[in-house]
Design an enzyme around this catalytic site. Structure first.
Site, short mmCIF file in Angstrom:
data_model
loop_
_atom_site.label_atom_id
_atom_site.label_comp_id
_atom_site.label_asym_id
_atom_site.label_seq_id
_atom_site.Cartn_x
_atom_site.Cartn_y
_atom_site.Cartn_z
CG HIS A 116 -0.49 -0.53 -2.05
ND1 HIS A 116 -1.44 -0.37 -1.07
CD2 HIS A 116 -0.46 0.64 -2.75
CE1 HIS A 116 -1.98 0.85 -1.18
NE2 HIS A 116 -1.41 1.48 -2.19
CD GLU A 131 -1.35 2.13 -5.49
OE1 GLU A 131 -2.50 1.69 -5.27
OE2 GLU A 131 -0.81 3.00 -4.79
CG HIS A 136 1.02 5.21 -2.52
ND1 HIS A 136 0.29 4.16 -2.02
CD2 HIS A 136 1.95 5.51 -1.58
CE1 HIS A 136 0.75 3.82 -0.83
NE2 HIS A 136 1.76 4.63 -0.54
CD GLU A 147 -1.82 8.31 -4.00
OE1 GLU A 147 -1.74 7.56 -5.00
OE2 GLU A 147 -2.20 7.91 -2.88
#
Ligand code: ZN
Length: 327
Positions: free
Chosen positions: A117, A154, A209, A291
């Site tokens: 992101h 995040e 992430h 993650e």
């Protein structure tokens, strides 16, 4: 995560909360143990990296109920509100290009780190919603990512961990390139994120992430590419080395952080294979996603917002990558 606002709560396919006896002690989750664990395909998350609230409901089998390391902050306030610069590791350094030449064990190796992101994606909805082709289908250029319930995004987490990981790998002599370093107004798009690794001829690439699943869903998982041969996507040559990279990263992550693998995807292995992520589908170099935890779970969030835990997370990734690159 694919939602566009920090307050969105993704729908939760509720899992049954089976409380099985502890079957795997965290201490036993050494890389060797992970190497022997099965990997299953969890296909279908809507976004590029996060499972969007646990795309699989196979989490009934809570294989690991051990608590993560207890030295994180007691609440999710943690150090999330502190300036990033207060972290033990430097977080805003000069670009890699200006750094001294590498001399360590990883001299000559190239690692591309993809901080998931972008903190500014929230201000660029039109641009990041533009569809790009990922071989199997079209999907959004990029997504905003998730956030803790307290609002820590995040994208800030991923960039901080990326800086820590870069420092560790450079100390080992690797040449490290980031796909973005807070230096873009949005993105890059997922196809470009993959292309950056390809064009760098990366020996290993990792996309960082944190998930945005339901409270009670906890733990990390590593996502590896499944075999895809469709349009511009052809992962067949990198499936095997990516799986090796993923297993090594997961094993080191468990050992260094003391954090249990996900209790909601991966059947307790911390390993998931997907064929819907553009960043993996378009990669021609060994690549995995990680993650690191679930930002929407307060216990996980307490870890994710802790600078000392993020350092351990980076060390776990680094050790796995070093192990992979040294063979
Ligand atoms: Zn993400």
């Amino acid at each position: 995560m694919s939602y566009t606002g920090p307050d969105f709560e993704p729908p939760q396919p509720r899992r049954s909360r089976l409380r099985r006896p502890l079957t795997v002690a965290v201490a036993a989750l050494v890389p060797g143990a992970l190497l022997g664990w099965g990997v299953y395909a969890a296909v279908g998350g809507p976004d590029d990296g996060d499972t969007g609230g646990g795309g699989s409901d196979r989490a009934g089998a809570v294989r690991t109920s051990a608590s993560p390391s207890s030295d994180g902050p007691a609440s999710e306030d943690g150090d999330a509100e502190k300036p990033v610069g207060s972290s033990p590791a430097p977080t805003s350094e000069a670009p890699s290009a200006s750094r001294p030449p590498a001399t360590g064990a990883l001299k000559g190796k190239v690692v591309v780190i993809d901080p998931g992101h972008n903190p500014a994606n929230f201000q660029h909805a039109t641009e990041i919603n533009r569809k790009v082709n990922v071989g199997t289908h079209w999907k959004e250029c990029d997504t905003t990512g998730t956030a803790t319930n307290a609002g820590w995004p995040e994208a800030k987490f991923t960039l901080d961990v990326a800086h820590r990981l870069r420092d560790l790998l450079e100390k080992q002599g690797a040449t490290v390139k980031l796909t973005q370093d807070g230096d873009r107004s949005f993105g890059p798009c997922v196809d470009e994120r993959a292309r950056i690794g390809n064009e760098a001829k990366a020996d290993a690439a990792i996309s960082i992430h944190a998930d945005g699943s339901g409270a009670g869903n906890r733990g990390f998982h590593v996502i590896m590419p499944g075999a895809v041969h469709d349009g511009a996507a052809d992962t067949r040559a990198v499936v095997e080395p990516s799986a090796e990279l993923g297993k090594r990263v997961a094993g080191s992550f468990v050992r260094v952080t003391g954090t249990a693998p996900s209790n909601y995807v991966g059947d307790g292995t911390g390993l998931v294979t997907r064929t819907d992520l553009g960043g993996l589908n378009l990669s021609t170099v060994p690549k995995v996603f990680i993650e690191c935890g679930n930002m929407r779970d307060s216990t996980d969030a307490a870890l994710l917002t802790s600078g000392s835990w993020r350092q351990k997370a980076a060390e776990g990734m680094s050790e796995g990558i070093v192990s992979f690159l040294r063979g």
